[in-house]
Design an enzyme around this catalytic site. Structure first.
Site, PDB file in Angstrom:
ATOM      1  N   GLU A   1       0.896  -1.122   0.302  1.00 21.76           N
ATOM      2  CA  GLU A   1      -0.001  -0.146   0.014  1.00 21.76           C
ATOM      3  C   GLU A   1       0.634   1.268  -0.212  1.00 21.76           C
ATOM      4  O   GLU A   1       0.922   2.014   0.851  1.00 21.76           O
ATOM      5  CB  GLU A   1      -1.087   0.020   1.205  1.00 21.76           C
ATOM      6  CG  GLU A   1      -1.850  -1.065   1.230  1.00 21.76           C
ATOM      7  CD  GLU A   1      -3.060  -1.152   2.302  1.00 21.76           C
ATOM      8  OE1 GLU A   1      -2.944  -0.036   2.899  1.00 21.76           O
ATOM      9  OE2 GLU A   1      -3.959  -1.839   2.292  1.00 21.76           O
TER      10      GLU A   1
ATOM     11  N   GLU B   1      -5.250  -8.805   1.063  1.00 22.63           N
ATOM     12  CA  GLU B   1      -5.893  -8.369   2.586  1.00 22.63           C
ATOM     13  C   GLU B   1      -7.412  -7.939   2.111  1.00 22.63           C
ATOM     14  O   GLU B   1      -7.700  -7.297   1.327  1.00 22.63           O
ATOM     15  CB  GLU B   1      -5.306  -6.881   2.986  1.00 22.63           C
ATOM     16  CG  GLU B   1      -4.065  -7.098   3.680  1.00 22.63           C
ATOM     17  CD  GLU B   1      -3.359  -5.850   4.185  1.00 22.63           C
ATOM     18  OE1 GLU B   1      -4.270  -5.245   4.830  1.00 22.63           O
ATOM     19  OE2 GLU B   1      -2.300  -5.571   4.251  1.00 22.63           O
TER      20      GLU B   1
HETATM   21  C1  NOJ Z   1      -4.171  -2.121   5.312  1.00 15.95           C
HETATM   22  C2  NOJ Z   1      -2.649  -2.301   5.844  1.00 15.95           C
HETATM   23  O1  NOJ Z   1      -1.975  -3.214   5.023  1.00 15.95           O
HETATM   24  C3  NOJ Z   1      -2.632  -3.133   7.201  1.00 15.95           C
HETATM   25  O2  NOJ Z   1      -1.602  -2.907   7.760  1.00 15.95           O
HETATM   26  C4  NOJ Z   1      -4.018  -2.438   7.962  1.00 15.95           C
HETATM   27  O3  NOJ Z   1      -3.990  -3.324   9.315  1.00 15.95           O
HETATM   28  C5  NOJ Z   1      -5.321  -2.748   7.284  1.00 15.95           C
HETATM   29  N1  NOJ Z   1      -5.168  -2.231   6.264  1.00 15.95           N
HETATM   30  C6  NOJ Z   1      -6.631  -2.380   8.114  1.00 15.95           C
HETATM   31  O4  NOJ Z   1      -6.698  -1.162   8.308  1.00 15.95           O
END
Ligand code: NOJ
Length: 459
Positions: free
Chosen positions: A173, A369
């Protein structure tokens, strides 16, 4: 629950037999043991009062440096094919003495061996936001030398682990680093400078390209990167321009760099008040489009836009400031919502997958994710989390819909294996499918973990 028990098997059967299921975590969010590594921008950020809501710091997190064997047992319980974890750069390289940290390398080596022994494929993310503090002092992601540092880091990881890691992700990200960490002060390093946001976007993508070349040289099995992409929606015609602008900053600029389209004229015009992009070197930018074996999409929620009003709703990461140049609109979300204020809308996942497949033809996709923070009450050995379980059912169905359309979607990872430090939100927002008692470190399977276990067993 919105589904019947017999639908779990039906859902499982919608995925091809070689589809990969996994669960994900990240170093700073779970590891603890900060004394055995160097400092990162997240340690520095957490040290400033008010930056992290509940004052959480890196220790003890989930104490995973000491409990990784127990964590592998959780993965075995689920029956997942793969585990996505990230390496903490300051744990494997000692910038104070300018040499690798063997103890840190051993930690990841043991984790990787333990996973392989359990028949779980390691998916390694190189950079999940914990930049070494010494590199931030040199300018971090705004410093032109950062991409060479990242290349050296990739070399260190590849020379140690390329023989055993199944899947590599260079970045996680980069949008968050650029727009929450640089353009605004929501995340580390907390700069609040829109121009810095764009510079860091460029250098992260160049660093990604350099790391890809290193991985190829080491014959890495499968390598790519991870973006947080989503659908931008509105019911208002007057918001169409804002939707285009936000869509470009959220999705467009990253996919443009990855696919070799570079920095578009649209981007240059839309960001002209902040930067002229003179830091871009066209030759160097080509690196960002090194071929990848997959693109990982992290998806949680759509962005919904309405004409501006005085009140901005509470939605973590969604406000006009994080999209520099966004005017006259506000971000809203509709029920059902998670504790992050994020609207639950599974069809936006299918739409995001479809749009990405179109923007990056020929590149296999994975959902690296997906998940949600919902209120959890622990009752003895049980945690009933129907909203999270439903969320998984709906979003996995949305993935199966994309596969039905013929899109090459190859994997799915739940975020997260366990409750952990949700960055600036601290420990309060629980994303885990395993509940973590933060005072005893006891892990307990939530109903959502039992759902995933049953789903995977019914394949
Ligand atoms: C994306 C991130 O990569 C992760 O670290 C985070 O905890 C989650 N989103 C939830 O916000």
């Amino acid at each position: 629950m919105s589904f019947q028990p017999n639908q779990i098997k039906q859902l499982a059967q919608r995925f091809p037999s070689d589809f990969t299921f996994g669960s994900a975590t990240a170093s700073w969010q779970i590891e603890g043991s900060s004394a055995t590594r160097g400092a990162s921008v997240w340690d520095d950020f957490a040290a400033v009062k008010g930056n992290i809501k509940d004052g959480t710091v890196a220790d003890p997190a989930c104490d995973s440096v000491n409990r990784y064997k127990e964590d592998i047992e959780l993965l075995k319980y689920l029956g997942v094919d793969t585990y996505r974890f990230s390496v903490s750069w300051p744990r494997v390289y000692d910038f104070k003495n300018d040499k690798p940290n063997q103890e840190g390398l051993d930690y990841y080596s043991n984790l990787i061996d333990g996973l392989i022994e359990a028949d779980i494929k390691p998916t390694l993310t190189m950079y999940h936001w914990d930049l070494p503090s010494e590199l931030q002092e040199k300018g971090g992601w705004q410093w032109s030398g950062i991409t060479d540092e990242f290349e050296k880091y990739a070399e260190l990881l590849a020379s140690n682990f390329a023989d055993r890691v199944d899947t590599w992700a260079t970045l996680n990200e980069p949008w968050v680093v650029s727009f929450l960490g640089h353009a605004t002060k929501i995340h580390a390093p907390g700069l609040g400078d829109p121009r810095a946001g764009f510079i860091s976007a460029y250098y992260q993508m160049v660093a990604h390209g350099k790391a890809m070349r290193v991985l190829r040289a080491h014959n890495a099995n499968r390598a790519g990167t991870v973006l947080n992409l989503t659908e931008i929606i509105t019911d208002f015609e007057s918001c169409t321009d804002a939707v285009k602008h936000v869509d470009n900053l959220q999705n467009g600029i990253w996919l443009d760099m990855l696919s070799g389209r570079g920095i578009s004229e649209f981007t240059k015009q839309a960001t002209g008040e902040f930067t002229d992009w003179s830091f871009v070197n066209e030759e160097e930018l080509k690196l960002a489009s090194e071929p990848i074996d997959f693109l990982g999409i992290n998806y949680y929620t759509p962005n919904r836009i309405e004409p501006a009003e005085d009140v901005q709703e509470f939605i973590v990461g969604q406000e006009p400031e994080v999209y520099p140049g966004t005017r006259d609109v506000r971000f809203v979300s509709r029920e059902p919502k998670s504790l992050m204020g994020w609207e639950v809308r599974a069809e936006s996942l299918t739409n995001t997958i479809r749009a990405t497949a179109k923007a990056l033809p020929g590149v296999p996709l994975m959902i690296t994710e997906n998940g949600g923070a919902f209120p959890d009450e622990i009752d003895g050995d049980e945690v009933h989390d129907p909203q999270r379980t439903d969320y998984y059912f709906q979003h996995l169905s949305a993935c199966a819909d994309a596969i039905d359309e013929g899109i090459d979607l190859q994997g799915y990872y739940c975020w997260s294996l366990m409750d952990n430090i949700e960055w600036a939100e601290g420990l309060e927002k629980r994303f885990g499918i395993f509940y973590v008692d933060h005072s005893t470190q006891k892990r307990t399977a939530k109903d959502s973990a039992k759902f995933i276990r049953e789903l995977l067993a019914s394949r």
